[in-house]
Scaffold this motif. Sequence first.
Motif, PDB file in Angstrom:
ATOM      1  N   TRP A 818       6.602   7.057   0.066  1.00  0.00           N
ATOM      2  CA  TRP A 818       6.980   7.612  -1.219  1.00  0.00           C
ATOM      3  C   TRP A 818       6.382   6.862  -2.409  1.00  0.00           C
ATOM      4  O   TRP A 818       6.561   7.260  -3.569  1.00  0.00           O
ATOM      5  N   VAL A 819       5.632   5.780  -2.134  1.00  0.00           N
ATOM      6  CA  VAL A 819       4.992   5.016  -3.220  1.00  0.00           C
ATOM      7  C   VAL A 819       3.548   5.492  -3.394  1.00  0.00           C
ATOM      8  O   VAL A 819       2.746   5.423  -2.463  1.00  0.00           O
ATOM      9  N   ARG A 820       3.215   5.994  -4.561  1.00  0.00           N
ATOM     10  CA  ARG A 820       1.838   6.431  -4.833  1.00  0.00           C
ATOM     11  C   ARG A 820       0.973   5.256  -5.229  1.00  0.00           C
ATOM     12  O   ARG A 820      -0.143   5.094  -4.754  1.00  0.00           O
ATOM     13  N   ARG A 821       1.478   4.408  -6.119  1.00  0.00           N
ATOM     14  CA  ARG A 821       0.716   3.258  -6.573  1.00  0.00           C
ATOM     15  C   ARG A 821       1.685   2.188  -7.058  1.00  0.00           C
ATOM     16  O   ARG A 821       2.723   2.494  -7.640  1.00  0.00           O
ATOM     17  N   THR A 841       5.761   6.858  -8.113  1.00  0.00           N
ATOM     18  CA  THR A 841       6.171   7.508  -6.861  1.00  0.00           C
ATOM     19  C   THR A 841       5.414   8.822  -6.683  1.00  0.00           C
ATOM     20  O   THR A 841       4.914   9.406  -7.648  1.00  0.00           O
ATOM     21  N   ARG A 842       5.313   9.258  -5.426  1.00  0.00           N
ATOM     22  CA  ARG A 842       4.602  10.511  -5.164  1.00  0.00           C
ATOM     23  C   ARG A 842       5.335  11.699  -5.777  1.00  0.00           C
ATOM     24  O   ARG A 842       4.721  12.665  -6.200  1.00  0.00           O
ATOM     25  N   GLU A 843       6.657  11.598  -5.828  1.00  0.00           N
ATOM     26  CA  GLU A 843       7.431  12.602  -6.563  1.00  0.00           C
ATOM     27  C   GLU A 843       7.560  12.113  -7.998  1.00  0.00           C
ATOM     28  O   GLU A 843       8.167  11.068  -8.255  1.00  0.00           O
ATOM     29  N   HIS A 844       6.948  12.827  -8.935  1.00  0.00           N
ATOM     30  CA  HIS A 844       6.839  12.357 -10.311  1.00  0.00           C
ATOM     31  C   HIS A 844       8.199  11.998 -10.920  1.00  0.00           C
ATOM     32  O   HIS A 844       9.169  12.760 -10.813  1.00  0.00           O
ATOM     33  N   SER A 845       8.257  10.816 -11.525  1.00  0.00           N
ATOM     34  CA  SER A 845       9.475  10.371 -12.210  1.00  0.00           C
ATOM     35  C   SER A 845       9.362  10.752 -13.687  1.00  0.00           C
ATOM     36  O   SER A 845       8.338  10.507 -14.322  1.00  0.00           O
ATOM     37  N   ARG A 846      10.403  11.343 -14.217  1.00  0.00           N
ATOM     38  CA  ARG A 846      10.358  11.808 -15.608  1.00  0.00           C
ATOM     39  C   ARG A 846      10.541  10.681 -16.613  1.00  0.00           C
ATOM     40  O   ARG A 846      10.181  10.801 -17.779  1.00  0.00           O
ATOM     41  N   VAL A 873       8.189   4.139 -12.846  1.00  0.00           N
ATOM     42  CA  VAL A 873       7.678   4.701 -14.096  1.00  0.00           C
ATOM     43  C   VAL A 873       6.949   6.008 -13.792  1.00  0.00           C
ATOM     44  O   VAL A 873       6.524   6.247 -12.658  1.00  0.00           O
ATOM     45  N   PRO A 874       6.787   6.866 -14.804  1.00  0.00           N
ATOM     46  CA  PRO A 874       6.049   8.115 -14.568  1.00  0.00           C
ATOM     47  C   PRO A 874       4.609   7.870 -14.165  1.00  0.00           C
ATOM     48  O   PRO A 874       4.061   8.566 -13.309  1.00  0.00           O
TER      49      PRO A 874
END
Length: 907
Positions: A818-821, A841-846, A873-874
């Motif tokens: 679930w971690v994109r970067r 995160t791979r699911e965008h955080s607002r 963070v987004p």
Amino acid sequence: MVRSACRPPAGLPGLQERFSRLVETTGVGEDTGTSRTWHLLDTAPILQELGIEPVGTVLAVHGNPTWSYLWRSLVSESISAAESGASAWRVIAVDQLEMGFSERTEVRRTLEQRILDLGALTDELELSGDVVSLGHDWGGVVALGWAVRHPELLTAVASLNTAVDQPSELPIPAALRLARFGPVLRASTSTSPAFLATTLALANPPLTAQVKAAYSAPYLDRASRLGIEQFVADIPVDESTKSHAALQGVSAGVAALDVPALLLWGPRDPIFTDLYLGDLMRRLPHAEVHRFEGAGHLIAEDTPYATHLLAWLDDVAAGTARRRGQHVPAPSPDDTSAPMWAALDEHRDDPSIAALEMGRGADGAPLRVSWRQLARRVEEIAAGLSAVGVRRGDRVSLLVRPGVTLTAIVYACLRIGAVVVVADAGLGVKGLSRAVRGAWPDVIIGQVPGLTAAKALGWPGMRISATSIPASARAALGVAHSLAEVAELGRGAALPAPPGPEDLAAVLFTSGSTGPAKGVVYTHRQLQAVRDTLRDAYGVTAESGLVTGFAPFALLGPALGTRSVTPDMDVTSPRTLTATAVADAVVAADARIVFLSPAAILNVVATRDELDAAQREALGSVDTFLSTGAPIGARLLDDACALMPNAEAHTPYGMTECLLVTDIDRDGISAAALAADHGVCVGTPIGRNVVRISALDETGAATGAPSDEAGVLGEVIISAPHLKERYDRLAMTDRAAVRDLPGGGAESASQGTPDQAPSDQEDPDHDDLGRWHRTGDVGHLDAEGRLWIEGRLPHVFVTVDGPLAPVGTEQDLETLPWVRRAAVVGVGPAGTAQAVAVLETREHSRGVRVAEAELADALRASTTQPLAAALIVPELPTDIRHNSKIDRTALASWAERALSGERVSAP
């Protein structure tokens, strides 16, 4: 009104009373038959008390309306340096007569008189050789005037923001023009302290009230400020000014000086712009130059100049500082490398395709240009530029989007020896303006957006429009010629003699991801070495064909003798590249090699579902795929390889300063994945390149002797035939980049330092190793000689367990699905800093939030490095050019504020 000299009052911040003294001299010039008393700061008595014999004297002269207080940090730091074992210099900082705490007289002092006055003082002090003149503002002219007239004493010259010529076609700065106006002159300079207050207000950051009061201390009434008025009135603006002849004598004399020279410059100066710096550089072409971004007229207050000046003085004392002519390397007798335009000459009658530009032809088809057309266009533009006055060594700033037109202009400039200045729009308006003004081009060739910015932001240089524009727009933008007109002038005209391999070829700006973008200077020999290294390492042939989605390599196709195409994208924003654009470019150029940056690959992979069957088949024909510009993770590389299944994938490591350093292929990455090492494995050195590591000490500083010992964390140090020549007008950055390296300074140049791989220096296969560079990257070598990158030196933080580089821990965190970067930064005091993770995160955080307990537990379980906190963070902030380099220094400050309870927006 006559007023006696005196010592400054006690308690002025930063000024030690023990340095203050009064000296009486015999009057000269208009003062003949009198005696005059000077106040000055002098370190000689303190050096004598310490039993230290100085190696020479620094004669420091302030400008208007300051006084010797300007040099207080140099005075104090010179003593500290002498006590620590560095070269010991006596510093004499004078208060010019009528100024500071020196005597006030009834003589109106012209420039000639002030130079004579200073000579009388040095005679009285019985100075005897090894004198370095140092000046600021109009004190710089006085100091240089003294230097020109005392060659028997002079060993070097240094200046801070000064000028020795006022170009007749250029008005004097508006502030001085207003101040010199009749009734305004007295009102602003002596009747009131307005001129003094205005000057002090130029400091950046602003001066404290106490420091302002110290500068004002000698100028508390009109009588004490008459010298300020006289100085302004004496500015030699034209031949009618009394001091004009004296200034002409100084400017001519400076051009004949062959002693080492140092020019320190604050580019935010509204009085002395970079135009004056350029004039000094032409007169002193051997001078070391450093522009302190953010500093202005009061550079001595804006930046720690004294530290840099003293480092240069160490070289002066050691005899290793540059003298006129010493900085030009001798040509290599066995040099056989062809010039960059050799393939164009070879193919001048070849009708086959040399370059393509996607979407620029009829009905959106690719624009195709043959070798014959390109060679002819290059020759026409080259001869035309020569016809309009562009000469070898002139700087040409290119504000043209990548494509066939830019390619032709670049090779035309190279052919006549003009220096191409490349700073892309990806730096943003502010960064681009800083870069262009810093390079101070003689010519700007641009399209309308670039020319509009040049006009609005006051960039220097003759304007040439890359496209035809209406007469009204030409006039508004100050355009002198169109590129079509230049080419017409050059049609059939003879070309000038070509430049040599040691002539400067290009100034390429870095991405600005770790501070203001720096200009990197390349000679023709070094650009040729980049081309040769690229060709040899990846087997580029005439039939290869290149798709170049990475700006630094987008112009190398003609030099490599193969056709090239830039895909349909905004090259200043790599994330705009799509998978279909890459496939279409491969088809158009029948390309076998693809260059992309990591940010471009990210979006190419993200848009792969848009490919049709023919495009997928085209990508399957690619033989070689390179990801260049920043390290790339194995997962992303695998996704890219799936798109180009028959390509041999490489991820070369390099930087603007040395575009190709090491290389690793996909199999190498798979093998490295089995190793226990932290960081990104970037492979082994390419060709004749050499990599060493300077170990970090307990404070996180890279102080270790360069070594190839395995497993040592430290700064990456490189040597290569195609390593840059230097940074542009950043002499102190150059000094830092070669600190404690062979050839990098007075001591190491003469003696070397321990454990610096002497066997490599003696190896005939490594005969270019007189030139080394500290990259600022941190990593280690493994037992197989592979280099692992673990971050940037400024991003290292010191925990209770010692220095920690962030990349290894970030890689651990990025294994979670679930971690994109991830970015890991240090929060807290050095030595006890705590690691904090900041994640996309791979699911965008607002918005910004602290990781929930379950997520935090998973993060901590994924790595052996203790984490104090985790923030989601987004999007992580990245540089503009690569869209991948994270500014962890800024992110650390943001994280500290967020964790302290401050309300923060996304970083």
